[in-house]
Design an enzyme around this catalytic site. Sequence first.
Site, PDB file in Angstrom:
ATOM      1  N   SER A 121       0.832  -1.215   0.000  1.00 40.45           N
ATOM      2  CA  SER A 121       0.000   0.000   0.000  1.00 40.45           C
ATOM      3  C   SER A 121       0.856   1.250   0.000  1.00 40.45           C
ATOM      4  CB  SER A 121      -0.873   0.044   1.257  1.00 40.45           C
ATOM      5  OG  SER A 121      -1.672  -1.081   1.337  1.00 40.45           O
TER       6      SER A 121
ATOM      7  N   HIS B 270      -2.204  -3.343  -6.677  1.00 42.92           N
ATOM      8  CA  HIS B 270      -2.778  -2.933  -5.390  1.00 42.92           C
ATOM      9  C   HIS B 270      -4.272  -3.259  -5.360  1.00 42.92           C
ATOM     10  CE1 HIS B 270      -3.698   0.349  -2.247  1.00 42.92           C
ATOM     11  NE2 HIS B 270      -3.178  -0.678  -1.645  1.00 42.92           N
TER      12      HIS B 270
ATOM     13  N   GLU C 212      -5.250  -1.106  -8.490  1.00 45.63           N
ATOM     14  CA  GLU C 212      -4.330  -0.082  -8.995  1.00 45.63           C
ATOM     15  C   GLU C 212      -3.096  -0.794  -9.542  1.00 45.63           C
ATOM     16  OE1 GLU C 212      -4.777   4.040  -6.658  1.00 45.63           O
ATOM     17  OE2 GLU C 212      -4.185   2.419  -5.324  1.00 45.63           O
TER      18      GLU C 212
ATOM     19  N   ASN D 141      -5.390   6.129  -1.946  1.00 38.76           N
ATOM     20  CA  ASN D 141      -5.061   6.556  -0.580  1.00 38.76           C
ATOM     21  C   ASN D 141      -4.560   8.001  -0.527  1.00 38.76           C
ATOM     22  OD1 ASN D 141      -5.857   4.317   0.865  1.00 38.76           O
ATOM     23  ND2 ASN D 141      -3.920   3.237   0.537  1.00 38.76           N
TER      24      ASN D 141
END
Length: 283
Positions: free
Chosen positions: A121, A142, A154, A192
């Site tokens: 992450s 991801h 991702e 994120n």
Amino acid sequence: MMKEISRIGVIGSGQMGAGIAQVSAMSGYETLIWDVSKDNLTENVKGIFSQLNKMVEKGKLTAIQSEAAKALLFAGNTMQDFASCDLVVEAATENFQVKAEIFKNLDETLKPEGILASNTSSISITKIAATTKRPSQVIGMHFMNPVPLMKLVELIRGIQTNDETYNAIKLVVDKMGKTGVQASDSPGFTVNRVLMPMINEAIFLFQEGTKAKDIDDGMQLGTNQPMGPLALADLIGLDTCLFIMQVLHRELGEDKYRPCPLLVKYVEAGWFGRKSKKGFYTY
Ligand code: NAD
């Protein structure tokens, strides 16, 4: 030239690894999963089987499909078992040293044309790739949590990732029924990077006195999100939210990423959200 991917390895059998292995087997890939903890591996493979059974009970999968997925799923004994995989997805603990060691070992064992992916992450894909002698065949995949439900993956190219690797991975993601979206190899990638500052800002508002429910109702009704940012933070885990904010703050070096002091306090108190039954709400 890489032939089509048919055998996928997954390293780490936690929340994410188990989900990735489940989706991989459900998508018709021969899937090998391994964990450094034998207990975790046994427990989590059982967990995948019971998830598949639940999907049959709920009518989301036929019994035949569920049995086919189970027949494609194998638990490995050592990392050597991964030598013949076409792709190995690493989903071990979020720690660079842990991942560097895994990539170094896999690089030595995996066949030369094999692709290595990380589900990290927050760690740079370029940095992970540099621990191997095949950086052009290393990529970030991801997945979102929970993997079987979430559509997005991702796709993160390190500076040396080649087109062949990217295209091969894109096909795998398509076959898994997910949507691959390219994100840059920078802290937080896309989701994120945008989501966590929003959550952090909501915590600042809460710290300043706006009620949690009012913040969440406002955001939910005003921006059409399925749940408000504080409820979402409780779901993700406040420790995880703090960790990601610290990465953004440290690596991007801007004040706007400063973790809200109240978030820090909650984590110090052991209030991690749903998993500890107390966060911005009580469960
Ligand atoms: P987790 O703690 O549930 O599972 C990690 C597993 O890795 C454990 O079973 C552990 O025994 C195993 N492990 C540790 N060291 C290992 C090693 N050397 N070799 C093999 N296995 C090893 O963690 P998780 O939530 O599944 O996260 C895994 C990865 O996915 C992390 O990089 C994390 O950042 C990333 N990720 C997590 C989420 C999330 O919401 N949890 C979302 C996207 C990505």
